[in-house]
Enzyme design. Structure first.
Site, PDB file in Angstrom:
ATOM      1  N   GLU A  74       0.865  -1.082   0.042  1.00 18.81           N
ATOM      2  CA  GLU A  74      -0.051   0.021  -0.135  1.00 18.81           C
ATOM      3  C   GLU A  74       0.944   1.146  -0.052  1.00 18.81           C
ATOM      4  OE1 GLU A  74      -4.102   1.048   2.602  1.00 18.81           O
ATOM      5  OE2 GLU A  74      -2.343   0.694   3.681  1.00 18.81           O
ATOM      6  N   GLU A  79      -9.554   2.386   0.782  1.00 16.73           N
ATOM      7  CA  GLU A  79     -10.400   2.326   1.978  1.00 16.73           C
ATOM      8  C   GLU A  79     -10.614   3.763   2.575  1.00 16.73           C
ATOM      9  OE1 GLU A  79      -7.139   0.688   4.414  1.00 16.73           O
ATOM     10  OE2 GLU A  79      -5.771   2.455   4.384  1.00 16.73           O
TER      11      GLU A  79
HETATM   12  C1  NOJ Z   1      -5.369  -0.816   7.123  1.00 18.91           C
HETATM   13  C2  NOJ Z   1      -5.283  -1.698   5.681  1.00 18.91           C
HETATM   14  O1  NOJ Z   1      -4.662  -0.662   4.784  1.00 18.91           O
HETATM   15  C3  NOJ Z   1      -6.672  -2.276   5.320  1.00 18.91           C
HETATM   16  O2  NOJ Z   1      -6.639  -2.868   4.159  1.00 18.91           O
HETATM   17  C4  NOJ Z   1      -6.823  -3.150   6.572  1.00 18.91           C
HETATM   18  O3  NOJ Z   1      -8.097  -3.794   6.228  1.00 18.91           O
HETATM   19  C5  NOJ Z   1      -6.691  -2.525   8.052  1.00 18.91           C
HETATM   20  N1  NOJ Z   1      -5.726  -1.941   8.164  1.00 18.91           N
HETATM   21  C6  NOJ Z   1      -6.916  -3.659   8.896  1.00 18.91           C
HETATM   22  O4  NOJ Z   1      -5.710  -4.354   9.052  1.00 18.91           O
HETATM   23 CA    CA Z   2      -3.784   1.514   4.940  1.00 22.56          CA
END
Ligand code: NOJ
Ligand code: CA
Length: 693
Positions: A486, A492
């Site tokens: 990432e 998200e």
């Molecule tokens: C942040 C991550 O980017 C995401 O993909 C994940 O679902 C959450 N943390 C929980 O680990």
């Molecule tokens: Ca993240």
């Protein structure tokens, strides 16, 4: 003059074409060289030139392109704990030169083959006065930029050391426009900010890759680093409006030390990618060429794939990571996702929240995570068996929350367990600013940790997708199991982030900044753009949601490269959606990448040909402005007949009030055809061009 090979046997085996190396030692004649003596090394095409010189007994480098100064003389050196800085009273000891031209093949990537063509200059210097400590700077000049690093040889006057500051400067000649994210804001999201753009002279403290455009628009400069193995990550600190000089700023240990080491020692490469146009920055291979070849001999188990996951439901609040009535990671739910993946030809299923540790405040309770024990309603063995029977790979989730010692204690047993169950992919996570030991998320402590995880994963045959990672410095060349990460603001944020979700321009900036470092697990493919189904109601305008059209979500599969590419929405949101066919069809591994058009922060049009096949894909995205492109298909094989399957923004589509309409059409095309791409405001277009049957 002597001839020698600098390359390891492994590298030689990989090289398709190997040219000789010539090393030239110009020894002591230069020791007494006048202070102004300049040593130059140019790129094979002669356009880029790096210079090293000693001025007032300090070492400087500079960079020119086509004779024009881009970086003015910039200081090199270190401050050390308990010792004088390695910076002053220097004299030149010797120089060596060499050249490389070889082409190597990636096991997977944005392009199949990469040419490493460069000239190298190594300049050794020493303190004129006792203790006469020595170091060298090695420069490699390519047609697409410059890399340099420090070498600290073993010597009596420099054994164990602690770097308190790396003194490397980047003295920009021009008040170039920069696209950046800050590096000095303690927030939970690390690299997950929105980009800003400003003249470089007003930069305070930023992360790399830092993309710059000279004021006359003639040159693009990207400052980053390569082969970060046992060092602290480099950020860049400005001089607070005083000038245009950026300084290396290393992320610290809890005690403030930046790097601990012992000679012999080499630093990561500092890289300066150069291009005439923004579109020429991609594919970015400078950093890959500065990493050692793969140490994994058999890479046949490392496979790019698309995946779905028990994931978006948690971000929407419809499911939970923790136990309880909304627990997402149940055996039944996992089987439903596996069935969906198998039915749609998607390779993998990610399951988050399967392991003990999510109850309560999982960021505070980070040392409570187990990476082997599942919640009672999730039968890991049964899910693994079911996935295997369906030909689907399970992606095991490991959120650490920064509890590094807790994770490292379990690493071997966890990865051994996954391997015994036939599970060969892990998505890890590091939601924390500081580790539970108090070290920076980006310091040497964490660099060592991330490397330990990559090596352990390679040992157990596990592919990695790392969230909240260290920035990509080309690790995938040496460890092709380090697939994607990432390290930027992804999808998200469209579920719960501020500012109403990522703005429409966001991905057009990511393409020319973060993605220059390497692949990104952005997680595209949200079809329920208004987020009605997951949450049971439409969002109010100020609430977060994807600020794109649906066609743009499709285009992101081609634009934002990742060898693990998620279909991020809930499976039920893909039901009865003809546009989902594009996600089924789109490739995840590429032979060729061509950026057809693009402007940072405005739009991108990319064409990519699948690896080992004739099919091309085009992805086009725009910011909040609607745009039309006229694209010649001259990249297709002449004389061959193709069908273009076009997923365009439908009539009246726009990201704000009408994001869903998609027009799907087909057209016969050849290399002589042109396509007119009409993109809605905040829109996009995705095209598959396959040979006609
Ligand atoms: C942040 C991550 O980017 C995401 O993909 C994940 O679902 C959450 N943390 C929980 O680990
Ligand atoms: Ca993240």
């Amino acid at each position: 003059m002597k001839a020698r090979s600098l390359e390891s046997p492994g590298k030689r085996a990989q090289a398709d074409r190997r040219i000789y190396l010539v090393s030239m030692v110009l020894p002591l004649a230069l020791c007494a060289a006048p202070a102004q003596a300049q040593l130059r090394v140019a790129s094979p095409d002669g356009r880029n030139e790096a210079t090293v010189e000693i001025r007032e007994r300090r070492l400087y480098y500079s960079v020119r392109r086509d004779g024009r100064a881009l970086l003015l003389p910039s200081l090199l050196g270190f401050e050390l704990q308990g010792a004088p800085p390695l910076r002053d009273g220097l004299r030149l000891v010797d120089t060596t030169r060499s050249a490389v031209d070889e082409t190597w093949t990636q096991p997977w990537g944005e392009v199949a083959r990469v040419r490493d063509h460069h000239n190298e200059l190594r300049v050794s210097v020493a303190e004129a006065a006792p203790p006469g400590r020595r170091f060298a700077v090695v420069l490699r000049v390519f047609n697409d930029g410059v890399g340099f690093r420090y070498e600290l040889p073993e010597q009596p006057g420099l054994r164990d050391f602690a770097i308190t500051d790396e003194l490397t400067e980047f003295a920009l000649a021009d008040d170039a426009r920069a696209w950046w994210i800050p590096s000095n804001r303690p927030r939970l999201d690390r690299s997950e900010m929105l980009y800003s753009s400003s003249p470089v002279s007003v930069i305070d403290s930023v992360q790399t890759p830092l993309t710059l455009e000279t004021r006359d628009g003639s040159t693009f400069i990207v400052i980053h680093e390569a082969n970060l193995v046992d060092y602290a990550r480099m950020n860049l600190r400005g001089a607070r409006m005083e000038n245009r000089t950026l300084h290396a700023a290393l992320a610290p240990y809890a005690d403030g030390i930046k790097v601990r080491g012992r000679t012999p020692f080499v630093t990561p490469w500092r890289t300066i990618q150069l291009a005439d146009r923004a579109t020429d920055l991609v594919p970015a291979v400078l950093g890959l060429n500065l990493n050692p070849p793969s140490v994994i001999a058999n890479t046949s188990w490392i496979k790019p794939m698309k995946y779905v996951g028990i994931w978006w439901g948690m971000h929407l609040g419809a499911m939970t990571w923790s136990s309880g009535p909304k627990h997402g990671a149940t055996t039944a739910n996992a089987k439903r996702y596996i069935d969906f993946a198998a039915a749609n030809g998607l390779g993998g299923v990610l399951v988050e929240g399967w392991n003990l540790g999510w109850d309560g405040d999982w960021i505070q309770n980070r040392n409570a995570f187990s990476f082997t024990q599942a919640y009672p309603d999730y039968d890991l063995r049964e899910v693994a068996r079911y996935a295997h029977a369906k030909g689907v790979k399970l992606i095991v989730h490991n959120e650490t929350s920064g509890g590094i010692e807790n994770y490292e204690r379990q690493l071997d047993s966890a990865f051994a367990l996954y391997q015994s169950l036939g599970l060969d992919a892990v998505k890890s996570g590091y939601v924390a600013d500081l580790t539970s030991e108090g070290h920076s998320h980006h310091g040497q402590y964490m660099i060592r940790h991330y490397r330990r995880v990559i090596e352990t994963a390679a040992k157990y045959g596990i592919m990695l997708d790392v969230h909240e990672p260290i920035h990509d410095t080309g690790e995938r060349r040496t460890y092709p199991n380090m697939m994607t990460r990432e390290g930027a603001r992804g999808q998200e944020y469209n579920a719960w982030g501020g500012e109403g979700g990522n703005p429409p321009e966001h991905e057009t900036i990511l393409f020319f900044t973060r993605l220059l470092a390497g692949p990104m697990d952005f997680t595209p493919g949200i079809f329920d753009i208004l987020l009605e189904r997951g949450t049971g109601r439409a969002r109010r305008p100020e609430e977060p949601r994807p600020r794109t059209t649906l066609a743009k979500q499709l285009a992101l599969y081609v634009v934002l490269y990742s060898p693990l590419q998620m279909a991020a929405d809930l499976p039920e949101n893909y039901a009865h959606q003809p546009a989902f066919q594009f996600i089924r069809d789109v490739a995840v591994d590429w032979d060729t990448t061509r950026v057809l058009d693009g402007k940072i922060g405005d739009y991108v049009v990319v064409a990519r040909r699948e690896r080992n096949g004739p099919t091309w894909f085009i992805g086009a995205i725009t910011d909040e402005a609607g745009r039309t492109f006229d694209i010649p298909l001259s990249f297709l094989t002449p004389g061959r007949h193709y069908v273009a399957e076009i997923y365009a923004d439908g009539p009246g589509a726009n990201w704000l009030t009408n994001p869903l309409p998609v027009s799907i059409s087909q057209r016969a095309v050849t290399a002589a055809s042109r396509l007119r791409l009409v993109l809605a405001p905040g829109g996009g277009q995705a095209i598959r061009i396959r040979p006609a049957r």
